[in-house]
Design an enzyme around this catalytic site. Structure first.
Site, short mmCIF file in Angstrom:
data_model
loop_
_atom_site.label_atom_id
_atom_site.label_comp_id
_atom_site.label_asym_id
_atom_site.label_seq_id
_atom_site.Cartn_x
_atom_site.Cartn_y
_atom_site.Cartn_z
N TYR A 150 -3.26 0.45 10.15
CA TYR A 150 -3.23 -0.14 8.72
C TYR A 150 -1.96 0.28 8.14
CZ TYR A 150 -4.08 -0.85 3.88
OH TYR A 150 -3.83 -1.31 2.55
N SER A 154 0.91 -1.35 -0.08
CA SER A 154 0.07 -0.10 -0.22
C SER A 154 1.04 1.10 0.07
CB SER A 154 -0.83 -0.02 1.12
OG SER A 154 -1.69 1.17 1.23
#
Length: 250
Positions: free
Chosen positions: A159, A145
């Site tokens: 996250y 990501s």
């Protein structure tokens, strides 16, 4: 044993995982697909892959459970007798919250899926591909990501921190496994048009962040899938340890 190349994709029911599975089927792979909670979506993905000519083994597996991961790989062994590619896509954002309001339970679950579960799955894949253990080599691509670059304050620090483990994992595995005939790379998506933001409780996040993307739009799961399949292809045969941003410039 099948003569077609076999790919295992975790979290393949929807979003990026489903797009990777469909594209892999179109390009001649048979598939082992894992899913976590949405059976209908997983079955729809499997049917689309079969329609494209792939044989598909569909397995429910909680990505945080190493026993479920082991069972998924074993199901692939029994069905196909080989493994050529692994895509570590399964992941979770956890609920959106500020750091001050986040909980130990959220942090634990996110790291169990995105870091510990991922490492377990990569280990299972590498043991099957490693030439020293009777494998014929292969490729691993992890879905990372762009979140670690920004930290995702007030929403997804948990996250972003978990995805921050991907880059060093990729670099370490790439160097350790290259002698086993295994290339290891990652794709780092930016803002992609999936349901991930809505499911985390912040559906308005997309409208807020898209203006900061130089390309001024969301990416599609299919665009991420193209990057994954390229990294696993012979066209990328001299690439290992790379993290490829698919983020519209953000």
């Amino acid at each position: 044993m099948t003569k077609r190349r076999v790919m295992l994709v975790t979290g393949a029911g929807k979003g990026i995982g489903a797009a990777v599975a469909r594209l892999a089927a179109e390009r001649g792979h048979d598939l082992v697909l894992t899913w976590g909670s949405d059976r209908a979506a997983a079955e729809a993905t499997a049917e689309a892959c079969r329609a494209a000519g792939a044989a598909v083994e569909l397995v429910q597996a909680d990505a945080a459970d190493p026993h479920a991961t082991t069972a998924a790989f074993a199901a692939g062994d029994a069905r196909f007798g080989r493994l050529d590619a692994f895509v570590g896509n399964a992941g979770t954002t956890g609920p959106a919250s500020s750091f001050l309001d986040s909980t130990d339970a959220t942090w634990r679950r996110v790291f169990e899926v995105n870091v510990l579960g991922l490492a377990s799955a990569c280990r299972q894949a590498a043991r099957r591909m490693a030439t020293s253990r009777g494998g014929t080599g292969g490729g691993i691509v992890i879905i990372g990501s762009r979140a670690p670059a920004f930290g995702s304050p007030f929403e997804f620090v948990h996250y972003a921190a978990s995805k921050g483990a991907v880059d060093p994992m990729v670099r370490g595995l790439a160097k350790e496994l290259v002698g086993e005939g295994i290339r290891v790379n990652a794709v780092a998506p930016g803002m992609i048009d999936t349901a991930i933001h809505a499911s985390a409780g912040v559906p308005e996040r997309v409208a807020r962040i898209v203006p900061t993307v130089p390309m001024q739009r969301l990416g599609t799961p299919e665009e991420v899938a193209e990057a994954v399949l390229w990294l696993l292809s012979d066209a990328a045969s001299y690439i290992t340890g790379a993290v490829l941003d698919v983020s519209g410039g953000r």
